[in-house]
Design an enzyme around this catalytic site. Sequence first.
Site, PDB file in Angstrom:
ATOM      1  N   ASN A  84       0.833  -1.192   0.000  1.00 24.01           N
ATOM      2  CA  ASN A  84       0.000   0.000   0.000  1.00 24.01           C
ATOM      3  C   ASN A  84       0.877   1.255   0.000  1.00 24.01           C
ATOM      4  O   ASN A  84       2.097   1.185   0.145  1.00 24.01           O
ATOM      5  CB  ASN A  84      -0.941  -0.003   1.201  1.00 24.01           C
ATOM      6  CG  ASN A  84      -2.257   0.682   0.912  1.00 24.01           C
ATOM      7  OD1 ASN A  84      -2.309   1.681   0.199  1.00 24.01           O
ATOM      8  ND2 ASN A  84      -3.331   0.148   1.473  1.00 24.01           N
ATOM      9  N   HIS A 114      22.831   2.000  13.271  1.00 20.44           N
ATOM     10  CA  HIS A 114      23.952   2.936  13.348  1.00 20.44           C
ATOM     11  C   HIS A 114      24.656   2.779  14.686  1.00 20.44           C
ATOM     12  O   HIS A 114      24.053   2.339  15.667  1.00 20.44           O
ATOM     13  CB  HIS A 114      23.446   4.370  13.165  1.00 20.44           C
ATOM     14  CG  HIS A 114      22.731   4.575  11.872  1.00 20.44           C
ATOM     15  ND1 HIS A 114      23.386   4.829  10.700  1.00 20.44           N
ATOM     16  CD2 HIS A 114      21.413   4.514  11.549  1.00 20.44           C
ATOM     17  CE1 HIS A 114      22.520   4.941   9.714  1.00 20.44           C
ATOM     18  NE2 HIS A 114      21.306   4.739  10.201  1.00 20.44           N
ATOM     19  N   ALA A 159      -1.666  -2.836  13.312  1.00 19.86           N
ATOM     20  CA  ALA A 159      -1.302  -1.486  12.899  1.00 19.86           C
ATOM     21  C   ALA A 159      -0.521  -0.762  14.000  1.00 19.86           C
ATOM     22  O   ALA A 159      -0.804  -0.931  15.184  1.00 19.86           O
ATOM     23  CB  ALA A 159      -2.552  -0.698  12.539  1.00 19.86           C
ATOM     24  N   ARG A 182      -1.626 -13.858  20.438  1.00 16.29           N
ATOM     25  CA  ARG A 182      -2.166 -15.219  20.477  1.00 16.29           C
ATOM     26  C   ARG A 182      -1.823 -15.932  19.188  1.00 16.29           C
ATOM     27  O   ARG A 182      -1.453 -15.309  18.204  1.00 16.29           O
ATOM     28  CB  ARG A 182      -3.672 -15.217  20.689  1.00 16.29           C
ATOM     29  CG  ARG A 182      -4.478 -14.609  19.534  1.00 16.29           C
ATOM     30  CD  ARG A 182      -5.982 -14.730  19.786  1.00 16.29           C
ATOM     31  NE  ARG A 182      -6.770 -14.098  18.762  1.00 16.29           N
ATOM     32  CZ  ARG A 182      -7.152 -14.667  17.624  1.00 16.29           C
ATOM     33  NH1 ARG A 182      -6.798 -15.917  17.346  1.00 16.29           N
ATOM     34  NH2 ARG A 182      -7.897 -14.021  16.746  1.00 16.29           N
TER      35      ARG A 182
END
Length: 185
Positions: A84, A114, A159, A182
């Site tokens: 997306n 880094h 998300a 789970r």
Amino acid sequence: MDEKEKMIAGEWYNANYDRILSEERNKAQNLCYTFNQMNPGDEKGRQKIIVELLGYIPENLNISSPFMVDYGYHVKFGKNVFINMNSYFMDGAEITLGDNVFIGPSCGFYTAEHPLDAAERRKGLEKASPITVGDDVWIGAGVSVMPGVTIGEKCVIGAGSVVTKDIPPNTLAMGVPCHVIREID
């Protein structure tokens, strides 16, 4: 060993000040810019750019713009992958996505780390570790995947998660840092 060879070997390398790596990143940025400005309906034109960027013809790859990579040649997509919009692949090391992977908007795959020491960072040093995503994985919007992580097959990553450690197959995982919630039946 030159800086590109060090990068590929997973050693500390000069990412910021090496001419060859800078030129390769500039080439990839230019190709991504062209890709991102193209009409989404220009499938042949977009495919041509992706092949030049990745170095192979992905099978049934669907990418929404904008899309960014550092080099392109370290990104390996399986079959039937959907990326997306606003996704970034920092591919100093290989980033491999399996078959049937769905990536939500604004996701990042970051292979570089880094030095903690500021003087070492000022030298432009970094080290890249590969990222692997198994088959049939769904990664929700705004997920960040960190260097060296493997996400097992059939996982769902919620998300906004920051994936800092490996995620076992067939699990629902989310959070900051991402952790298994789970198993998926």
